[in-house]
Enzyme design. Structure first.
Site, PDB file in Angstrom:
ATOM      1  N   CYS A  49       0.850  -1.182   0.000  1.00 59.99           N
ATOM      2  CA  CYS A  49       0.000   0.000   0.000  1.00 59.99           C
ATOM      3  C   CYS A  49       0.893   1.241   0.000  1.00 59.99           C
ATOM      4  O   CYS A  49       1.749   1.392   0.884  1.00 59.99           O
ATOM      5  CB  CYS A  49      -0.903   0.006   1.233  1.00 59.99           C
ATOM      6  SG  CYS A  49      -1.807   1.550   1.442  1.00 59.99           S
ATOM      7  N   ASP A  56      -0.469  -5.429   0.601  1.00 61.35           N
ATOM      8  CA  ASP A  56      -1.800  -5.619   0.027  1.00 61.35           C
ATOM      9  C   ASP A  56      -1.819  -7.017  -0.568  1.00 61.35           C
ATOM     10  O   ASP A  56      -0.868  -7.423  -1.235  1.00 61.35           O
ATOM     11  CB  ASP A  56      -2.061  -4.623  -1.110  1.00 61.35           C
ATOM     12  CG  ASP A  56      -2.606  -3.310  -0.630  1.00 61.35           C
ATOM     13  OD1 ASP A  56      -3.241  -3.278   0.428  1.00 61.35           O
ATOM     14  OD2 ASP A  56      -2.409  -2.308  -1.346  1.00 61.35           O
TER      15      ASP A  56
END
Length: 133
Positions: A49, A56
């Protein structure tokens, strides 16, 4: 060089289209001229992220109709692994993967879906399709 607004993300992902990634190798399609679909899934895609720096997780799905070249999967796996430490928005992952695959094999049709795990109570699915004209 574009200035970065410290209160937004504008300008912080401008490098993504030119991001250097490993080569995606291909092999000759001995059934060129026949339309058939190749589907594969990357169930454990990981990037970072760009806001929090946390990982992520998601699934990348690819579907394509080849012309004269097909994707070699070992090199594609190495390509996918190169995103593990890259700070990149979900939307840009899908666009970058599709652009790189088009450059590698020039397919007749391709679709890339990024189906991400929920983050902050929001689930994201990004889809992009390409049709050769």
């Amino acid at each position: 060089m574009e200035s970065i607004n410290p209160e937004t993300y504008d300008g912080r992902q401008d490098h993504i289209p030119a991001l250097k990634t490993p080569e995606i190798e291909s092999f000759t399609n001995v059934y060129e001229g026949r339309d058939y679909t190749i589907d594969f899934t990357v169930p454990e895609f990981t990037a970072v992220c760009p806001k929090t720096g946390l990982p992520d997780f998601g699934t990348i799905e690819i579907s394509y109709v080849p012309t004269n070249r097909c994707i070699e999967l070992k090199s594609f796996k190495e390509y996918i692994l190169s995103y593990r430490n890259v700070g990149i928005f979900h939307e840009f992952v899908v666009n970058k993967i599709l652009d790189d695959l088009i450059q590698a094999i020039d397919p007749k049709y391709m679709k890339v879906i990024g189906d991400y795990n929920a983050r902050g109570g929001i689930k994201t699915i990004v889809t992009r399709e390409y049709n050769k004209t």
